[in-house]
Motif scaffolding. Sequence first.
Motif: not given
Length: 268
Positions: A205-209, A246-251
């Motif tokens: 579900d990491l894409q949702e996060l 680990a999952n905010d690289g696109h921000l």
Amino acid sequence: MRLTQAQIDYFETFGLLKFPQLMVDRLDWIVGEFAKTFPGTNKHDGTKRTCVVPFIDQRMSVLLDDPRILAIGRSLLGDDFNYMGSDGNYYTGDTGWHRDGYHEKYRHLKIAFYLDRLDGGSGALRVIPGSHRLRDNYAGDLTARMRNPRASWEIEGADVPAVVLDVVPGDLLVFDHNTFHSSWNGSANRRMFTINLCQRYAEEDLQELRDYIGTAARFWIDRAYSETMMRTATPERLVHLEQVMANDGHLAALSAKARLEMAEPARG
Ligand SMILES: O=C(O)CCC(=O)C(=O)O
């Protein structure tokens, strides 16, 4: 430190909890740091909400290490809960009825620190107990009807039956993001800040996060957390930062786009 099973059950049933005077020993420090986090250009002029995001990251990162905050997170979300950012606000006037999210799989909650004495006549938070339970028919009906209480029931927003959560500074309010909430009759200078937490997301579900983290681009921020929050993190705090870091690289790219499209960062 843990919440009692009765407190956990209460939260599950009603979607909210109140902790009277839980933070009173830190109140003077909190009030001082709150004021210092609204410098110069961000000064509140009372005409509309002033909002700083992320908030505790600026001067109060250590709140995330406080055993009381950890107890709330661990008891309601699990030991590996995520810190999901914070906002600090001077509110002006009413906040209409809304949910902060519509999370069906992962629990997201908000811890609210109100720094003024408030009741129903001065802007205290109102909630509809149980409205966080999205799978009940009641919740589905509410979702449709709450869009316009006047059209649905010929009543104003302030008259929707709800619990008014009177507060004195030092109290903490905790509510599920899915819970309908609002505020009426407040002044032009109502002080409040929040800490948002959620359950750790499973790998699939990491894409949702990531999508959720991306919505913070409206605040023109390049990382979900401040430099200070990350640099001063103890190993224990890192447990609650690591998945979002680990999952905010696109921000940053989304924020760059928002800067081109918006006249100023969002106010909420
Ligand atoms: O106190 C208020 O005006 C509303 C707070 C709120 O809506 C929120 O924090 O999500």
